[in-house]
Design an enzyme around this catalytic site. Structure first.
Site, PDB file in Angstrom:
ATOM      1  N   LYS A  41       0.842  -1.207   0.000  1.00 13.06           N
ATOM      2  CA  LYS A  41       0.000   0.000   0.000  1.00 13.06           C
ATOM      3  C   LYS A  41       0.873   1.252   0.000  1.00 13.06           C
ATOM      4  O   LYS A  41       2.090   1.167   0.279  1.00 13.06           O
ATOM      5  CB  LYS A  41      -0.906  -0.024   1.240  1.00 13.06           C
ATOM      6  CG  LYS A  41      -0.144   0.039   2.563  1.00 13.06           C
ATOM      7  CD  LYS A  41      -1.076  -0.225   3.747  1.00 13.06           C
ATOM      8  CE  LYS A  41      -0.336  -0.141   5.062  1.00 13.06           C
ATOM      9  NZ  LYS A  41      -1.194  -0.577   6.191  1.00 13.06           N
ATOM     10  N   ARG A 139     -11.383   0.651  13.908  1.00 14.91           N
ATOM     11  CA  ARG A 139     -10.994   1.556  12.838  1.00 14.91           C
ATOM     12  C   ARG A 139     -11.699   1.009  11.607  1.00 14.91           C
ATOM     13  O   ARG A 139     -12.912   0.990  11.561  1.00 14.91           O
ATOM     14  CB  ARG A 139      -9.450   1.501  12.729  1.00 14.91           C
ATOM     15  CG  ARG A 139      -8.812   2.686  12.132  1.00 14.91           C
ATOM     16  CD  ARG A 139      -7.299   2.504  12.032  1.00 14.91           C
ATOM     17  NE  ARG A 139      -6.919   1.406  11.143  1.00 14.91           N
ATOM     18  CZ  ARG A 139      -5.659   1.081  10.829  1.00 14.91           C
ATOM     19  NH1 ARG A 139      -4.651   1.762  11.348  1.00 14.91           N
ATOM     20  NH2 ARG A 139      -5.398   0.092  10.001  1.00 14.91           N
ATOM     21  N   HIS A 171      -7.273  -6.945  11.883  1.00 11.18           N
ATOM     22  CA  HIS A 171      -6.006  -6.230  12.080  1.00 11.18           C
ATOM     23  C   HIS A 171      -5.842  -5.948  13.576  1.00 11.18           C
ATOM     24  O   HIS A 171      -6.798  -5.653  14.270  1.00 11.18           O
ATOM     25  CB  HIS A 171      -6.058  -4.927  11.269  1.00 11.18           C
ATOM     26  CG  HIS A 171      -4.725  -4.276  11.032  1.00 11.18           C
ATOM     27  ND1 HIS A 171      -3.584  -4.967  10.742  1.00 11.18           N
ATOM     28  CD2 HIS A 171      -4.376  -2.961  11.016  1.00 11.18           C
ATOM     29  CE1 HIS A 171      -2.584  -4.105  10.563  1.00 11.18           C
ATOM     30  NE2 HIS A 171      -3.038  -2.882  10.733  1.00 11.18           N
ATOM     31  N   ARG A 227       0.459 -10.888   6.879  1.00 12.11           N
ATOM     32  CA  ARG A 227       0.431  -9.697   6.016  1.00 12.11           C
ATOM     33  C   ARG A 227       1.498  -8.689   6.441  1.00 12.11           C
ATOM     34  O   ARG A 227       1.180  -7.597   6.906  1.00 12.11           O
ATOM     35  CB  ARG A 227      -0.934  -8.995   6.113  1.00 12.11           C
ATOM     36  CG  ARG A 227      -2.142  -9.793   5.683  1.00 12.11           C
ATOM     37  CD  ARG A 227      -3.371  -8.897   5.640  1.00 12.11           C
ATOM     38  NE  ARG A 227      -3.544  -8.109   6.841  1.00 12.11           N
ATOM     39  CZ  ARG A 227      -4.250  -8.483   7.901  1.00 12.11           C
ATOM     40  NH1 ARG A 227      -4.889  -9.620   7.908  1.00 12.11           N
ATOM     41  NH2 ARG A 227      -4.321  -7.694   8.962  1.00 12.11           N
ATOM     42  N   TYR A 270      18.832  30.645   7.463  1.00 15.69           N
ATOM     43  CA  TYR A 270      17.849  31.610   7.974  1.00 15.69           C
ATOM     44  C   TYR A 270      17.927  31.775   9.487  1.00 15.69           C
ATOM     45  O   TYR A 270      17.966  30.790  10.222  1.00 15.69           O
ATOM     46  CB  TYR A 270      16.427  31.163   7.638  1.00 15.69           C
ATOM     47  CG  TYR A 270      16.075  31.219   6.170  1.00 15.69           C
ATOM     48  CD1 TYR A 270      16.349  32.340   5.399  1.00 15.69           C
ATOM     49  CD2 TYR A 270      15.438  30.139   5.567  1.00 15.69           C
ATOM     50  CE1 TYR A 270      15.999  32.382   4.051  1.00 15.69           C
ATOM     51  CE2 TYR A 270      15.080  30.172   4.225  1.00 15.69           C
ATOM     52  CZ  TYR A 270      15.366  31.294   3.472  1.00 15.69           C
ATOM     53  OH  TYR A 270      15.023  31.330   2.157  1.00 15.69           O
ATOM     54  N   CYS A 317      15.958  24.370   5.111  1.00 14.82           N
ATOM     55  CA  CYS A 317      15.082  25.232   4.326  1.00 14.82           C
ATOM     56  C   CYS A 317      14.227  24.387   3.388  1.00 14.82           C
ATOM     57  O   CYS A 317      14.278  23.164   3.437  1.00 14.82           O
ATOM     58  CB  CYS A 317      15.918  26.231   3.527  1.00 14.82           C
ATOM     59  SG  CYS A 317      17.151  27.073   4.532  1.00 14.82           S
ATOM     60  N   ASP A 319      14.540  23.910   0.233  1.00 18.03           N
ATOM     61  CA  ASP A 319      15.267  23.237  -0.843  1.00 18.03           C
ATOM     62  C   ASP A 319      16.661  22.758  -0.455  1.00 18.03           C
ATOM     63  O   ASP A 319      17.336  22.135  -1.273  1.00 18.03           O
ATOM     64  CB  ASP A 319      15.459  24.212  -2.023  1.00 18.03           C
ATOM     65  CG  ASP A 319      14.221  25.007  -2.300  1.00 18.03           C
ATOM     66  OD1 ASP A 319      13.165  24.371  -2.500  1.00 18.03           O
ATOM     67  OD2 ASP A 319      14.284  26.249  -2.290  1.00 18.03           O
TER      68      ASP A 319
END
Ligand SMILES: *Cc1c(COP(=O)(O)O)cnc(C)c1O
Length: 379
Positions: A41, A139, A171, A227, A270, A317, A319
């Site tokens: 998933k 859930r 689950h 699983r 910064y 930052c 980037d």
């Protein structure tokens, strides 16, 4: 292992499919006689669902598991013919596509069954249905109060050959605490749910309950199939219990964009959160929070570069971020590969510890400009 970064990418994840195969083999050993469904998933926990799925099946996984019909269709479209289960859909999902592609649908409500019934009749083909029972996670899954009505409806659909009944599954809420008494509560409720289905004349081909943590620590919960997800990607589901011989498959790395001198007393990035205590050399890493390098790691984490861990200095930052090389005795130059996390050090677990989260979230985070590259395996 990951080698040097490809020239096209400034920042990339390298996914080692041999590690995936190795981890699947370990999980098969722990699973004993039970089959293995490889959970792919969320695009294979951000490792690439198609490539990981193929590698897992080649290494002996029997089936694949995903959340949505769309994820399952993507695997079919890539040519994967193994059984695929999807278990988290709205009731207006494209169940027609699931029927067309022979994708097994995990049902959580009567409403799901109604939609599947309509889709199968419209196409004139049998839908493959599994019951996801809620045994206490509260859930996804069929609520206990609705279960009898779901069984009655499913029984009619089976009799009318609108569906093939494949499996019952559930689950666990506390799988990462192998001694927690609620595991036994869920096992007992699950066994009761299977018995109730049989009383309705519904005989599942398979029953399954265990995720990675339960696969590795609770063989009594293996039933017909396990699983595992996270363990297949090489990350231990219970860090306190060790690594179980697993190998992390993802390396997150970037190419140094610039190496420069910074004089004593100069601030970096910064807000000048870091002031150079002495003349030093820094390297600029062209990856930032837009790529999945969490800003709260600023001044707290390190990358592997030039044969050592190099601490981040100054704020991360959007980037880019900066690491301190000291006197740069290692001779780091532009283009060298910095490992943000991978199989050795640092690891996704280190980021998780710093951020107060789990490694699942860390491997899911590289995105944006990050280019994914697969190595090893059969492709
Ligand atoms: C995600 C998921 C798994 C795999 O869980 P891991 O902890 O990654 O092994 C198994 N079953 C279901 C229903 C899931 O949603």
């Amino acid at each position: 292992m990951a080698g040097s970064i490809s020239v096209e990418a400034q920042v990339e994840t390298v996914i080692d499919l041999d590690a995936i195969a190795h981890n699947v083999r370990i999980l098969r050993e722990y699973a004993g006689d039970a089959a293995v469904m490889a959970v792919v998933k969320a695009d294979g926990y951000n490792h690439g669902a198609v490539e990981v799925g193929r590698a897992a099946l080649a290494a002996g996984a029997a089936e694949l598991g995903v959340t949505t019909v769309a994820e399952a269709v993507q695997l079919r479209t890539a040519g994967i013919t193994a059984p695929i289960l999807c278990w988290l859909n709205n009731s207006d999902a494209d169940f027609g596509a699931a029927v067309e592609h022979e994708i097994e649908i995990g049902v959580s409500s009567l409403e799901h069954l109604r939609s599947i019934d309509a889709a199968a009749r419209a196409i004139g083909r049998t839908a493959i249905v599994s019951l996801k029972v809620d045994s206490g996670l509260n859930r996804n899954g069929i609520a206990p109060l609705e279960y009898p009505a779901v069984l009655a409806a499913l029984r009619r659909m089976v009799d009318e050959q609108v569906v093939r009944f494949r499996a019952i599954f559930s689950h666990l809420a506390h799988a990462d605490e192998p001694e927690h008494p609620f595991l036994d509560v869920q096992r007992d409720r699950f066994v009761e749910a299977v018995a109730a289905a049989k009383e309705h004349g519904l005989e599942p081909e398979l029953v399954h309950l265990a995720n990675s943590a339960a696969t590795l620590t609770r063989p009594d919960l293996a039933f017909d199939m396990v699983r595992p997800g996270i363990a297949m990607y090489g990350l231990t589901p219970i860090p306190e219990l060790g690594e179980f011989g697993l190998r992390p498959a993802m390396t997150f790395q970037a190419r140094v964009a610039l190496v420069k001198e910074v004089a004593a007393g100069e601030g970096v990035s910064y807000g000048h959160q870091w002031i150079a205590p002495h003349d030093t050399t820094v390297a600029l890493i062209p990856a930032g929070y837009a790529d999945g390098v969490f800003r709260p790691l600023s001044n707290r984490f390190a990358v592997w570069l030039g044969g050592a861990l190099r601490p981040n200095v100054g704020r991360i930052c959007m980037d880019q971020f900066v690491v301190d090389l000291g006197d740069n005795a290692a001779g780091v130059v532009e283009g060298d590969t910095a490992i943000l996390f991978g199989a050795d050090q640092p690891r996704a677990q280190d980021w998780a510890d710093l951020l107060g989260t789990i490694h699942y979230e860390i491997v899911c985070s590289p995105h944006g400009r990050v280019v994914r590259r697969h190595v090893g395996g059969i492709r």
